[in-house]
Design an enzyme around this catalytic site. Sequence first.
Site, PDB file in Angstrom:
ATOM      1  N   SER A   1      49.646  42.216  25.874  1.00 37.15           N
ATOM      2  CA  SER A   1      48.205  42.433  25.753  1.00 37.15           C
ATOM      3  C   SER A   1      47.779  42.305  24.305  1.00 37.15           C
ATOM      4  CB  SER A   1      47.841  43.821  26.258  1.00 37.15           C
ATOM      5  OG  SER A   1      46.513  44.129  25.908  1.00 37.15           O
TER       6      SER A   1
ATOM      7  N   TYR B   1      48.668  52.842  25.186  1.00 38.80           N
ATOM      8  CA  TYR B   1      48.870  51.561  25.878  1.00 38.80           C
ATOM      9  C   TYR B   1      49.227  50.488  24.856  1.00 38.80           C
ATOM     10  CZ  TYR B   1      47.625  47.338  28.510  1.00 38.80           C
ATOM     11  OH  TYR B   1      47.639  46.119  29.115  1.00 38.80           O
TER      12      TYR B   1
END
Lengths: 463, 245
Positions: B138, B151
């Site tokens: 990501s 995250y």
Amino acid sequence: MKSLESWGRYPQVEQRTHSLVWRTDNLPREGTPLLPHGLGRSYGDSCLNAGGTLLLTSGLDRFISFDPSTGVVRCEAGVTLDMILRLAAPRGWFLPVTPGTKFVTVGGAIANDVHGKNHHRGGTFGRYVRRFELLRSDGSRRVCAPDENPDWYGATIGGLGLTGLVTWAEVQLKPISNPYVLQETVPFGNLDEFLVVARESEKDYEFTMAWVDCLARGKKVGRGLLYRGNFAPPQFDGLPLAKSHLSHGIGLAVPMDMPAFCLNRLSVSAFNWLYYHRQNGKPTQRLTHYDPFFYPLDAIYAWNRIYGKRGFLQFQCVVPYDTARDALKEILERSSRGGLPSFLSVLKTFGDIPSPGWMSFPRQGVTLAMDFANRGEKTWRLVEELDRLTREAGGAVYPAKDARMSPESFAAYFPRHAEFARYLDPGFSSSFWRRVNPVSLPFSLEAERGVAAAQPQSLLAIR
Amino acid sequence: MKKVIVLGATSAIAQATVRLLAARGASLYLVGRNAANLEAVAKDAATRGAAKVESQAVDLNDFNAHEGLVDAAYTELGGLDGVVLAHGVLGDQAEAQKSWEATEAVLRTNFLSAVSLLTVLANRFEAQKAGTIVVISSVAGDRGRQSNYVYGASKGALNVFLQGLRNRLAKSGVAVVTVKPGFVDTPMTAHLPKNKLFASPDKVARGLLSAADARKNEVYVPGIWALIMLIIRTIPEAMFKRMKL
């Protein structure tokens, strides 16, 4: 709250949305009425749910099985007809019935029991739906087929998404030898000529439909061009693209809302005149790929935006043969007089093949579809007038294209509506349904009248 | 990639990738947690033209199952030449700040389970001297931000691990492709308000496969994120720490 539009972009309403992801999931508990919503290609308010929640089915887009030897495809309800064609056409199978756009979902095709150019031969889409699963807001699941839960099967086909959510369906495709259509175009000078040519064409042609010039008046009322065709025989199998599902990769798009002045009497008039005279009055024949034959408007992505922000109203009716000539003449004259004429109008004959759906729209006779730019009150009154003329002629108006029909008309067009209402999912509703059933009392009117005779003030007390 | 194991096959990006691979006629070994959802994806892939589809429902946080899982994939497909590692969770940053358990859960799924699986797979690929390993990371791993740094840390750690793995496997002819999507319109982000930067899973899947075909190292999909993240990374830390991001 999101404003999701129907294809006609009228009416505009506010509603919540919930995206469905897995066919085995339960329905959400939103506390407001639910309505399945596929690609939103219904023109009016049958795919809208003001103040309620739309269940977006675009995530239910998986295939379950396809048998190239029998042509039976099973898929989730959000799979589009375009996806089915991409899968099946290269393997020699085609949709048994297709509307004028391939951008509709299987769920939407069932809920509206859609029809196409072959209605006189093949009937409606619902006839080819072998079975489907219906998920209700109480969590129950039923497999529905002609011989399994036949009442639920009949209520759901053409049931406007109101009996529950169709999670998956199984459809019988039909074999084709190649993706080509032999098409012939025949001009006709007025409505009487159309009726003759159309009935005649039904014998030898699987597909027929006619474009009608909405501006022609007097003796020329109802003049236009009839398109008829059949899938090409096997000697055309060797042509290039024979294994392709598409004839053209490049489409056009309407990039923005067109301002209202682009669509005026003069431009509509010019379009219609050019369209008619392109033919020089003689029949012409040509070979075409199925894509431009069945889906000419799909090549112009978001064509509904040419009508601008205010959108447009569609009107499609069917009238029986014995009243067709006079009623359609009246309807065409009324609309050509009524301010802004229809940009694109289509005539077609429906055959007598019955649909399994109780609320199915197509029935034997002649159908006429028109669209009118939304100019407010004036346009609404015109469409309401056309609705009244249709009712008087013993015909019916198509809910998928309607935004104005009256509750009385709805009851007259769909004689099985009371029976159907018993199969409604209590957790489901739509803007259309509330419009054509404006007062839904928790008891029957007949019973209420009986009580009222004894206690005259009871009706008021109930309110 | 002709024989591919897809880890986290029911995620939106993985599903879109599976469709494209199926249409190419690849053989697929699909792994996901929910058996019913996994079956839906497997049947879709088989219908769309996959040469073979096998699947196994397993929780990838069970590290002990990883070796057996890879064995099963090799046996069922008769070998493997591709990996698409797509499983992951977004987590809840506020929750993670309050509780180590919540933080650990994100790190376990996004980083540790990926490392465990890749340890097994990398050794096989290194030995067979062929294959392509594609991992969905990501843009959040490029720089820590207060709104989602747990995250982000799990993905940042993953990125560094993949860099090392790529360096190690380069001489064996094994490609390691790190895919960094920006915002994707998936059930994982269903609760977020959407803007023009959101890409469809299909678009991300196409970017992912073309990167795999070209055996690229690190790609941003859509490409605009390479520019956005360049700017984000360039901001001096003294200034960055005062920003609301």
